[in-house]
Design a protein around this motif. Structure first.
Motif, PDB file in Angstrom:
ATOM      1  N   PHE A   8       0.588  -1.160   0.278  1.00 46.15           N
ATOM      2  CA  PHE A   8       0.001   0.186   0.155  1.00 46.15           C
ATOM      3  C   PHE A   8       1.097   1.329  -0.598  1.00 46.15           C
ATOM      4  CE2 PHE A   8      -3.653  -1.788   0.567  1.00 46.15           C
ATOM      5  CZ  PHE A   8      -3.433  -3.261   1.326  1.00 46.15           C
ATOM      6  N   ALA A   9       1.646   1.357  -1.171  1.00 43.82           N
ATOM      7  CA  ALA A   9       2.540   2.575  -0.743  1.00 43.82           C
ATOM      8  C   ALA A   9       1.178   3.763  -1.029  1.00 43.82           C
ATOM      9  CB  ALA A   9       3.342   2.653  -2.681  1.00 43.82           C
ATOM     10  N   HIS A  10       1.029   4.006  -2.212  1.00 43.44           N
ATOM     11  CA  HIS A  10      -0.452   5.568  -0.911  1.00 43.44           C
ATOM     12  C   HIS A  10      -1.015   4.987  -0.068  1.00 43.44           C
ATOM     13  CE1 HIS A  10      -3.412   2.400  -2.131  1.00 43.44           C
ATOM     14  NE2 HIS A  10      -4.428   2.911  -1.512  1.00 43.44           N
ATOM     15  N   LEU A  11      -1.065   4.258   1.466  1.00 43.87           N
ATOM     16  CA  LEU A  11      -1.185   4.713   2.730  1.00 43.87           C
ATOM     17  C   LEU A  11       0.078   5.059   3.023  1.00 43.87           C
ATOM     18  CD1 LEU A  11      -3.368   1.354   2.917  1.00 43.87           C
ATOM     19  CD2 LEU A  11      -4.086   4.126   1.761  1.00 43.87           C
ATOM     20  N   LEU A  12       1.418   4.307   2.856  1.00 41.67           N
ATOM     21  CA  LEU A  12       2.480   4.989   3.549  1.00 41.67           C
ATOM     22  C   LEU A  12       3.167   6.146   3.563  1.00 41.67           C
ATOM     23  CD1 LEU A  12       3.009   1.097   4.180  1.00 41.67           C
ATOM     24  CD2 LEU A  12       1.364   2.258   5.712  1.00 41.67           C
ATOM     25  N   LEU A  13       3.126   5.926   2.449  1.00 44.71           N
ATOM     26  CA  LEU A  13       4.036   7.639   1.809  1.00 44.71           C
ATOM     27  C   LEU A  13       3.456   8.982   2.182  1.00 44.71           C
ATOM     28  CD1 LEU A  13       6.361   8.292   0.106  1.00 44.71           C
ATOM     29  CD2 LEU A  13       4.548   8.420  -2.400  1.00 44.71           C
ATOM     30  N   ARG A  34      -7.682  -5.142   9.205  1.00 45.03           N
ATOM     31  CA  ARG A  34      -7.357  -6.193  10.048  1.00 45.03           C
ATOM     32  C   ARG A  34      -7.457  -7.759  10.229  1.00 45.03           C
ATOM     33  NH1 ARG A  34      -5.221  -8.066  14.895  1.00 45.03           N
ATOM     34  NH2 ARG A  34      -3.137  -8.034  15.085  1.00 45.03           N
ATOM     35  N   CYS A  35      -6.761  -8.682   8.761  1.00 47.77           N
ATOM     36  CA  CYS A  35      -8.016  -9.927   8.577  1.00 47.77           C
ATOM     37  C   CYS A  35      -7.013 -11.209   9.682  1.00 47.77           C
ATOM     38  CB  CYS A  35      -8.663 -10.226   7.456  1.00 47.77           C
ATOM     39  SG  CYS A  35      -9.244  -8.767   6.730  1.00 47.77           S
ATOM     40  N   THR A  43      -3.708 -10.731   7.651  1.00 48.64           N
ATOM     41  CA  THR A  43      -3.656 -10.370   6.530  1.00 48.64           C
ATOM     42  C   THR A  43      -4.098  -8.528   6.422  1.00 48.64           C
ATOM     43  OG1 THR A  43      -3.470 -11.441   5.036  1.00 48.64           O
ATOM     44  CG2 THR A  43      -4.070 -10.042   4.520  1.00 48.64           C
ATOM     45  N   LEU A  44      -3.266  -7.557   6.358  1.00 54.31           N
ATOM     46  CA  LEU A  44      -4.276  -6.376   5.954  1.00 54.31           C
ATOM     47  C   LEU A  44      -4.838  -5.923   5.054  1.00 54.31           C
ATOM     48  CD1 LEU A  44      -1.670  -4.256   8.622  1.00 54.31           C
ATOM     49  CD2 LEU A  44      -3.573  -5.471   8.844  1.00 54.31           C
ATOM     50  N   GLN A  45      -5.760  -5.671   4.838  1.00 53.72           N
ATOM     51  CA  GLN A  45      -5.848  -5.156   2.995  1.00 53.72           C
ATOM     52  C   GLN A  45      -7.028  -4.090   3.283  1.00 53.72           C
ATOM     53  OE1 GLN A  45      -7.649  -9.042   2.311  1.00 53.72           O
ATOM     54  NE2 GLN A  45      -9.603  -7.799   2.860  1.00 53.72           N
ATOM     55  N   ASN A  46      -7.569  -3.228   2.073  1.00 54.64           N
ATOM     56  CA  ASN A  46      -7.741  -2.186   1.939  1.00 54.64           C
ATOM     57  C   ASN A  46     -10.320  -2.715   1.368  1.00 54.64           C
ATOM     58  OD1 ASN A  46      -7.756  -2.949  -0.820  1.00 54.64           O
ATOM     59  ND2 ASN A  46      -7.250  -0.969  -1.184  1.00 54.64           N
ATOM     60  N   ALA A  47     -10.083  -3.786   1.804  1.00 57.27           N
ATOM     61  CA  ALA A  47     -11.952  -4.500   1.550  1.00 57.27           C
ATOM     62  C   ALA A  47     -11.938  -5.363   2.677  1.00 57.27           C
ATOM     63  CB  ALA A  47     -11.416  -5.131   0.072  1.00 57.27           C
ATOM     64  N   PRO A  48     -13.555  -5.713   3.043  1.00 61.96           N
ATOM     65  CA  PRO A  48     -13.090  -6.934   4.081  1.00 61.96           C
ATOM     66  C   PRO A  48     -12.867  -7.911   3.940  1.00 61.96           C
ATOM     67  CG  PRO A  48     -15.726  -4.748   3.699  1.00 61.96           C
ATOM     68  CD  PRO A  48     -14.046  -5.026   2.253  1.00 61.96           C
ATOM     69  N   ARG A  58     -10.055  -0.053  10.990  1.00 55.11           N
ATOM     70  CA  ARG A  58      -9.277   1.203  11.237  1.00 55.11           C
ATOM     71  C   ARG A  58      -9.462   1.627  10.116  1.00 55.11           C
ATOM     72  NH1 ARG A  58      -3.701   0.990  14.310  1.00 55.11           N
ATOM     73  NH2 ARG A  58      -5.070  -1.179  15.827  1.00 55.11           N
ATOM     74  N   THR A  59      -9.775   2.669  10.856  1.00 53.61           N
ATOM     75  CA  THR A  59      -9.834   3.948   9.949  1.00 53.61           C
ATOM     76  C   THR A  59      -8.518   5.163  10.014  1.00 53.61           C
ATOM     77  OG1 THR A  59     -12.066   4.050   9.759  1.00 53.61           O
ATOM     78  CG2 THR A  59     -11.290   6.371   9.196  1.00 53.61           C
ATOM     79  N   MET A  60      -7.445   5.662   8.787  1.00 56.25           N
ATOM     80  CA  MET A  60      -7.075   6.470   8.604  1.00 56.25           C
ATOM     81  C   MET A  60      -7.082   7.209   8.021  1.00 56.25           C
ATOM     82  SD  MET A  60      -3.674   3.435   7.997  1.00 56.25           S
ATOM     83  CE  MET A  60      -2.647   4.987   8.688  1.00 56.25           C
ATOM     84  N   PRO A  61      -6.133   9.033   8.119  1.00 59.00           N
ATOM     85  CA  PRO A  61      -6.754  10.240   7.375  1.00 59.00           C
ATOM     86  C   PRO A  61      -5.774  10.206   6.103  1.00 59.00           C
ATOM     87  CG  PRO A  61      -5.030  10.532   8.868  1.00 59.00           C
ATOM     88  CD  PRO A  61      -5.967   8.607   9.861  1.00 59.00           C
TER      89      PRO A  61
END
Length: 216
Positions: A8-13, A34-35, A43-48, A58-61
């Motif tokens: 998730f480069a667009h999430l952590l940059l 967080r699954c 596993t961490l992912q951006n979908a349920p 968890r919601t992140m800005p």
């Protein structure tokens, strides 16, 4: 167990704004799921999470994005390319001239020695290396004093020489090959007391044929 993280480069940059920045924009919040499966793999992912897995959300800005400075928009660094290696210069290959083949040993062979063909008194023929015609004693018929051949008591013969002539050059090889065959027969069917002599004669004639121009 160590969790496996999807990229998730667009999430952590996080981009820091310098003096060349003109303005910043705020992105929307992003929810990370967080699954955890039955074996404890995380596993961490951006979908349920799929059904059957334990899920924590968890919601992140969102990450602020910075516009590029003027003159840099849409300009990407050119991909690195391998240096071009010039092809080696090719030199025209001259026509290969095949040298004339050296004469083989066979072409330098000499013709065989002279040979003579002889005819006997009774029309028999043979070839020989001896230039001197052979002689033979031909039996004569004897008669008695009364002229009766039945009462002749003595014996007499007449010496007759064979008639010989030199074999022409064009027929020399054929004559020597015939002589070789004759000496081979004489050697193989010789009496024991003549075997060695006949063998030596055959080997000598065979060598002459093989080493002369007849052996080509």
């Amino acid at each position: 167990m160590r969790p496996s993280l999807r990229p998730f480069a667009h999430l952590l940059l996080a981009l820091s704004c310098g003096t060349s920045c003109i303005a910043t924009a705020t992105a929307a919040d992003i929810t990370i799921y967080r699954c955890t499966d039955a074996s404890g793999a995380l596993t961490l992912q951006n979908a349920p999470c799929p059904k059957g897995m334990k899920q924590e959300a968890r919601t992140m800005p969102g990450v602020n994005t910075v516009p590029m400075a003027p003159g840099q928009a849409g300009t990407a660094a050119p991909p690195a390319t391998a240096p071009t290696v010039p092809a080696p210069a090719t030199t025209p290959i001259p026509d290969v001239v095949t040298p004339s083949a050296a004469p083989s040993p066979d072409t330098r062979r000499l013709p065989p020695p002279v040979m003579f063909q002889c005819t006997t008194y009774d029309k028999g023929r043979y070839v020989t290396e001896d230039p001197e015609p052979a002689s033979r004693c031909v039996a004569l018929q004897t008669v008695g004093l009364d002229g009766n051949p039945q009462s002749g008591a003595g014996q007499a013969c007449e010496v007759v020489r064979d008639i010989c002539a030199r074999v022409p050059d064009g027929a020399l090889c054929e004559a020597w090959q015939k002589r070789r065959d004759e000496t081979e027969v004489a050697f193989r069917f010789a009496r024991p007391e003549n075997a060695e002599k006949n063998r030596a004669d055959y080997e000598r004639v065979a060598r002459i044929v093989a080493e002369s121009s007849c052996g080509l």
